[in-house]
Enzyme design. Structure first.
Site, short mmCIF file in Angstrom:
data_model
loop_
_atom_site.label_atom_id
_atom_site.label_comp_id
_atom_site.label_asym_id
_atom_site.label_seq_id
_atom_site.Cartn_x
_atom_site.Cartn_y
_atom_site.Cartn_z
N VAL A 138 0.83 -1.21 0.00
CA VAL A 138 0.00 0.00 0.00
C VAL A 138 0.87 1.26 0.00
CG1 VAL A 138 -1.69 1.31 1.35
CG2 VAL A 138 -1.91 -1.17 1.14
N ASP A 161 10.74 3.00 5.56
CA ASP A 161 10.57 1.63 6.04
C ASP A 161 11.70 1.31 6.99
OD1 ASP A 161 8.65 -0.78 4.71
OD2 ASP A 161 10.32 -1.46 5.96
N LYS A 170 -4.41 -14.73 -7.23
CA LYS A 170 -5.08 -14.24 -8.43
C LYS A 170 -4.00 -13.86 -9.43
CE LYS A 170 -5.64 -9.40 -7.69
NZ LYS A 170 -6.62 -8.33 -7.61
N THR A 210 -5.43 -0.82 7.07
CA THR A 210 -6.78 -1.28 7.40
C THR A 210 -6.84 -1.55 8.89
OG1 THR A 210 -7.02 -2.20 5.22
CG2 THR A 210 -8.49 -3.06 6.91
N CYS A 233 -6.31 -9.32 1.75
CA CYS A 233 -7.36 -8.48 2.37
C CYS A 233 -8.59 -9.25 2.81
CB CYS A 233 -7.78 -7.38 1.39
SG CYS A 233 -6.56 -6.08 1.28
N LEU A 267 -18.79 -11.81 -9.51
CA LEU A 267 -19.71 -12.95 -9.57
C LEU A 267 -19.05 -14.10 -10.32
CD1 LEU A 267 -23.23 -11.35 -10.24
CD2 LEU A 267 -22.39 -12.41 -8.13
C1 UDX Z 1 -9.33 -6.78 -2.57
C2 UDX Z 1 -10.32 -5.66 -2.86
O1 UDX Z 1 -10.85 -5.82 -4.18
C3 UDX Z 1 -9.65 -4.31 -2.70
O2 UDX Z 1 -10.62 -3.29 -2.89
C4 UDX Z 1 -9.07 -4.23 -1.30
O3 UDX Z 1 -8.43 -3.01 -1.09
C5 UDX Z 1 -8.10 -5.37 -1.05
O4 UDX Z 1 -8.76 -6.60 -1.28
P1 UDX Z 1 -7.38 -8.01 -3.88
O5 UDX Z 1 -7.28 -8.88 -2.68
O6 UDX Z 1 -6.14 -7.46 -4.46
O7 UDX Z 1 -8.32 -6.75 -3.58
O8 UDX Z 1 -8.06 -8.85 -5.04
P2 UDX Z 1 -9.50 -9.05 -5.68
O9 UDX Z 1 -9.39 -8.84 -7.13
O10 UDX Z 1 -10.54 -8.29 -4.98
O11 UDX Z 1 -9.72 -10.61 -5.45
C6 UDX Z 1 -9.76 -11.17 -4.14
C7 UDX Z 1 -10.04 -12.64 -4.21
O12 UDX Z 1 -11.35 -12.91 -4.65
C8 UDX Z 1 -9.12 -13.42 -5.15
O13 UDX Z 1 -8.77 -14.64 -4.55
C9 UDX Z 1 -9.98 -13.64 -6.37
O14 UDX Z 1 -9.61 -14.77 -7.11
C10 UDX Z 1 -11.33 -13.81 -5.72
N1 UDX Z 1 -12.45 -13.50 -6.62
C11 UDX Z 1 -12.65 -12.22 -7.03
C12 UDX Z 1 -13.32 -14.50 -7.04
O15 UDX Z 1 -13.15 -15.67 -6.68
N2 UDX Z 1 -14.38 -14.17 -7.83
C13 UDX Z 1 -14.62 -12.91 -8.24
O16 UDX Z 1 -15.62 -12.68 -8.95
C14 UDX Z 1 -13.72 -11.88 -7.83
#
Ligand code: UDX
Length: 433
Positions: free
Chosen positions: A11, A30, A324, A122, A263, A253
């Site tokens: 962040v 840091d 991801k 957070t 997160c 979805l």
């Molecule tokens: C998330 C939030 O989106 C962001 O706003 C916050 O600040 C930090 O957490 P991030 O963890 O980077 O961001 O990834 P994100 O793209 O939101 O995906 C999170 C997880 O959900 C991943 O494991 C992803 O694979 C999963 N996911 C996401 C699904 O399984 N299906 C979806 O439709 C969307």
């Protein structure tokens, strides 16, 4: 504006580099000397698309600097952002505030002139009050305002999210503090991103409520996916069918192996802890956490079923390890539970990920790592796609079939059309279809 980021992790670094790009003067601080030395030499400690260029251009323009000297950085700053980690505390899931408190004390003793102390980490509701109190305790003469400004960055798309956010949330009522924050985010007004102001506690809770809602949305569609499998429906059709309703929305979805990352898992747990502390249970989120935990290993069992119920001595090739695409982050990645479930059942794992293998080696042992997807799947009894990296979306399926010992493809991210895969002679298992 002169800005300081305390904490040069994900962040802090992304925000610092983007603020410098806006034209502000930014110092990233840091405690980790090796990390700061690397950043000074232009080496970025995490993988995030575009971050290396942004850091290089900010540093080249003299607007982005790195230091371990918090005192020198804070003196004379207009705003100091706390962007240190708040990991889940072992045992109770509460966000661990040791780093926030330590940073606050150090900031407090270095403040000169009016300074806005901004919480970007957070943090549980009420942390702003605690930071304010701590600063007063350490430095009773300090002139400061404490503002909450949660981040909503998605890994892999963080720079775009920072520069074109759906919204910026600023929490606090101190007018001098708000004036500084408006100035810091003024460049975003051009892109018409709403900058909304609210109470500090409201901003703190917004972050948790937002992440918990998104985790709920994913978990909801994952359970509908399981139901689709039983009733003979396709979750992608159902997701599209409901997502076109504007009140629902089509994002988040995508059914899959469960959410992971830095997160959602930690923030949902922390929200449960806060809800418990205030005796206001959020039962939906309790269910989401439990369902998602269970799901990750269930995906391992899905693979076992796809190869006929027994994987002992069989080789399973896994493509994608990060939680991801476009990140090297392995935190709470579903691939970990999937692989461990397979290993527990006696499988041999071959794996490939474009970016996360160094991180994966730290958490996943007894895995053979390969530098190429096709080499990883050669001679395997099944191929599992665990993360939807773009480069896995257009695999040469004929080659895949020729290389596998058994023609089994388990697509945990639903990136392939069933017909095309089956036409080539691969047995296809997906999620909710
Ligand atoms: C998330 C939030 O989106 C962001 O706003 C916050 O600040 C930090 O957490 P991030 O963890 O980077 O961001 O990834 P994100 O793209 O939101 O995906 C999170 C997880 O959900 C991943 O494991 C992803 O694979 C999963 N996911 C996401 C699904 O399984 N299906 C979806 O439709 C969307």
């Amino acid at each position: 504006m002169k800005l300081v980021m305390i904490g040069s992790g994900y962040v802090g670094l992304v925000s610092g580099a983007c603020f410098a790009d806006f034209g502000h003067e930014v110092i990233c601080v840091d405690k980790d000397e090796a990390k700061i030395a690397a950043l000074q030499a232009g080496v970025i400690p995490i993988y995030e698309p575009g971050l290396d260029h942004l850091v290089a251009s900010g540093a080249g323009a003299g607007r982005l600097k790195f230091t371990t000297d918090i005192g020198a950085a804070v003196a004379g700053a207009d705003a100091v952002f706390i962007a240190v980690g708040t990991p889940s505390r072992r045992g109770d899931g509460h966000a661990d505030m040791v780093y926030v408190h330590a940073a606050t004390r150090e900031i407090a003793s270095a403040l000169t002139g009016f300074t806005v102390v901004v919480n970007k980490s957070t943090v549980p509701v009420g942390t702003g009050d605690e930071v304010e109190r701590l600063i007063r305790e350490v430095n009773p003469d300090a002139d400061y305002a404490v503002i909450s400004n949660p981040e909503f960055l998605r890994e892999g798309a963080a720079i775009d999210d920072f520069k074109r956010p759906d919204r910026v949330v600023i929490g606090g009522h101190d007018e001098r503090g708000l004036a500084v924050m408006r100035e810091i985010y003024r460049p975003l007004a051009l892109g018409r991103s709403p900058v909304i102001e609210m109470s500090r506690r409201g901003a703190e809770l917004t972050k948790y409520a937002g992440n918990a809602f998104l985790a709920t949305k994913i978990t909801f569609i994952n359970e509908i996916a399981d139901l689709c499998e039983k009733v003979g429906a396709d979750v992608q059709e159902v997701a599209r069918g409901i997502g076109l309703d504007n009140r629902i929305g089509s994002k988040f979805l995508h059914a899959g192996p469960g959410y992971g990352g830095s997160c959602f898992p930690k923030d949902t747990l922390a929200l449960l802890k806060t809800a418990d502390d205030y005796d206001a249970p959020v039962r939906i989120v309790e269910a989401v956490v439990a369902v998602n935990d269970r799901r990750k290993r269930a995906m391992g069992r899905k693979v076992i079923d796809a190869v006929g119920g027994d994987v002992r001595g069989k080789t399973i090739a896994v493509l994608g390890l990060a939680f991801k695409p476009n990140t090297d982050d392995m935190r709470d990645s579903p691939a970990i539970a999937v692989i461990q479930t397979l290993q527990d059942a006696g499988a041999i794992i071959h794996a490939f990920d474009p970016k996360s293998m160094d991180q994966a080696r730290l958490v996943l042992h007894d895995v053979a790592y390969f530098d190429d997807a096709y080499v990883a799947m050669t001679g395997a009894d099944a191929l599992v796609i665990a993360t939807e990296w773009d480069e896995f979306r257009a695999l040469d399926l004929r080659r895949v079939k020729a290389l596998l010992r058994e023609p089994v493809l388990v697509d945990l991210r639903n990136i392939y059309p069933r017909d095309a895969v089956e036409a080539i002679g691969l047995a296809y298992t997906a999620v909710g279809r």
